[in-house]
Write a protein that holds these residues in place. Structure first.
Motif, short mmCIF file in Angstrom:
data_model
loop_
_atom_site.label_atom_id
_atom_site.label_comp_id
_atom_site.label_asym_id
_atom_site.label_seq_id
_atom_site.Cartn_x
_atom_site.Cartn_y
_atom_site.Cartn_z
N ASP A 25 -4.21 4.15 -1.97
CA ASP A 25 -5.06 4.82 -0.99
C ASP A 25 -5.20 6.27 -1.41
OD1 ASP A 25 -5.72 6.40 1.39
OD2 ASP A 25 -5.61 4.49 2.46
N GLU A 78 0.82 -1.22 0.00
CA GLU A 78 0.00 0.00 0.00
C GLU A 78 0.86 1.27 0.00
OE1 GLU A 78 -3.28 0.05 2.70
OE2 GLU A 78 -3.56 2.22 2.52
N GLU A 104 -12.16 2.80 4.19
CA GLU A 104 -11.50 2.35 5.43
C GLU A 104 -12.16 3.06 6.60
OE1 GLU A 104 -6.97 1.24 5.74
OE2 GLU A 104 -7.27 2.94 4.41
FE LIG Z 1 -5.30 2.50 3.50
#
Ligand SMILES: [Fe+2]
Length: 496
Positions: free
Chosen positions: A202, A170, A297
């Motif tokens: 992200d 990530e 998230e």
């Molecule tokens: Fe994340």
């Protein structure tokens, strides 16, 4: 030499068995309670395509798997500091990897997602993620560590159908600064050329890259995103995350100015609309051909807010997410089954490893304010030190004194004695970073805080030693008990 084409074919072979998941949620077992969350989603007629679950006890994860048997689950790992050149030499590495594979198996996870970031380096510990050094050598080390972990997953996590969970790396958030000699997209390209991992993009983390690098002085956000996506190995992105952003509770954000706001990754906070605008731009990019999932998230966020945000996100994005995933699956060609035959680790010499270890020791000392800025990877930061100054002066002391357990609440009696003796708590921050120390157990910030505070008091106010040891022991026992029964004793806000 490792051939990037062969590596990419290996990636595609590993990706193919992962079915499209659609839109889902990345959650914590306890915070908020995952069963209550699913119940309230169902009451609104919402059924997430999948849940990505953050690392918890294996017992808790197994319970989730059994109770939510109709939901697809994925795993958000933590604590494997893959950015570190010496991580494999750590006495806890094998044990941590074994536990991680056990947890992957316990929920039958499709993948292991892990942040390309660390909370420990060169014997120094932090409470929240710090980004890697963005250098070519650092990219090689990350690739080497991922190779080792993927091999362990392939050995111990293989499923009956012959597949095994895929390592996803990530893009990490920035907390006011980034250090390195190469652009961040280039760094990820170097990693994916060496190892057949997937990536997690992200969107909020990407926003922090814009906010805390020189890019924001040179171009508008939309142009930055376009440039970033054109250079980033977008064809490896398997999952997208979207989470909240907010100014930090320590005072540092004030010094950073209001435009754009000095937001940091904050999962409890609402998702600002700018991130959905960026998501649109990402989903429209033609290179996004491996997408399997998009998650909000939402760990540590109130359930009502999660339900509202998820309902709205599904309404707005479900069709385009479906189209994007279909584009990827349709584009897949049958590929050569060869895997990359030579390990990337063979390329890394001992002197390279030592060099990077030294760079990371300097990194820890620089960001904790122990030494001045030196070295090519700190050039941009040296030109505008506002972000690093806010990190050193506000964010980091807050982290050590208050985050993941406030010292005055953890050790009320001891803190009263220290106040009478004239020992101020900020001295503990200097003590914490005074010298590197060998790790004595797998990373646990709460336990480390107890251990270090007991040592600090023994040195700075020996007459409070009995008191601090007693308070420390009570905390440890409560923590252990809570972990066994229901999970973490303290609701630890996490920056992921
Ligand atoms: Fe994340």
């Amino acid at each position: 030499m490792v051939d990037p084409d062969v590596v990419h074919q290996d990636f595609q072979r590993r990706l193919r068995p992962i079915p499209p998941q659609g839109m889902g949620l990345s959650v914590d077992v306890y915070s908020p309670d995952v069963f209550e969350l699913v119940k309230q989603l169902r009451e609104r007629g919402l059924r997430p395509g999948y849940l990505e679950v953050f690392k918890a006890t294996t017992t808790a994860l197994t319970t989730v798997r059994q109770a939510l048997s109709d939901l697809s689950l994925a795993y958000h790992g933590e604590g494997l500091w893959i950015t570190q050149p010496d991580v494999q030499a750590s006495p806890f590495f094998q044990q941590d990897v074994r536990e991680m594979v056990t947890q992957l198996n316990s929920i039958q996870s499709l993948w292991l997602n892990h942040e390309c970031a660390m909370k420990q380096m060169a014997g120094y510990s932090f409470g929240t993620y710090v980004p890697p050094l963005y250098t070519p050598l650092s990219a090689e080390v990350v690739a080497g560590n991922i190779t080792t972990i993927q091999q362990a997953i392939d050995r111990q996590g293989r499923r009956a159908d012959g597949t095994s969970p895929l390592f996803l790396l990530e893009l990490p958030p920035l907390t006011y600064f980034a250090a390195g000699t190469i652009p961040i997209p280039h760094f990820f390209r170097l990693v994916t050329d060496l190892v057949p991992c997937g990536l997690v993009l992200d969107i909020g983390h990407l926003w922090t890259v814009y906010r805390y690098t020189t890019a924001r002085h040179r171009m508008a956000l939309e142009q930055f995103v376009k440039k970033f996506l054109d250079e980033f190995p977008l064809e490896r992105v398997v999952e997208i995350h979207v989470a909240g952003l907010a100014c930090h509770e320590s005072a540092g954000a004030v010094e950073l100015g209001a435009e754009p706001p000095a937001w940091l990754d904050a999962h409890a906070a609402p998702i600002p609309s700018i991130l959905f605008t960026m998501l649109e731009q990402v989903l429209a990019h033609p290179n996004l051909v491996s997408l399997r999932a998009v998650a909000l998230e939402v760990d540590t966020k109130p359930i009502e807010m999660i339900v509202e945000e998820y309902a709205e996100a599904v309404r707005r994005f479900a069709p385009v997410v479906q189209q994007t995933m279909a584009r990827g699956v349709a584009a897949e060609q049958p590929m050569d089954q060869r895997a990359s035959s030579r390990s990337v680790q063979e390329q890394l010499g001992q002197s390279d490893r030592q060099q990077l270890s030294d760079d990371y020791a300097r990194y820890a000392q620089i960001i904790s304010g122990q030494v001045p800025l030196t070295g090519p990877e700190w050039q941009d930061v040296a030109e505008d030190q506002t972000g690093l100054t806010a990190y050193r002066a506000s964010y980091l002391p807050y982290e050590i004194l208050h985050w993941g357990g406030d010292l005055t609440e953890m050790f009320p009696q001891t803190c009263r004695i220290l106040a009478v003796r004239g020992v101020s708590l900020p001295e503990f921050v200097a003590f914490w970073f005074r010298a590197p120390r060998p790790l004595t157990e797998s990373y646990d910030f709460f336990l480390l805080k107890i251990e270090r505070f007991v040592e600090f008091v023994a040195e700075f106010s020996p007459d409070a030693q009995v008191c601090v040891e007693q308070e420390g022991e009570i905390l440890r026992q409560a923590y252990e008990q809570a972990n066994e029964v229901v999970g973490p004793a303290m609701e630890m806000e996490r920056a992921r």
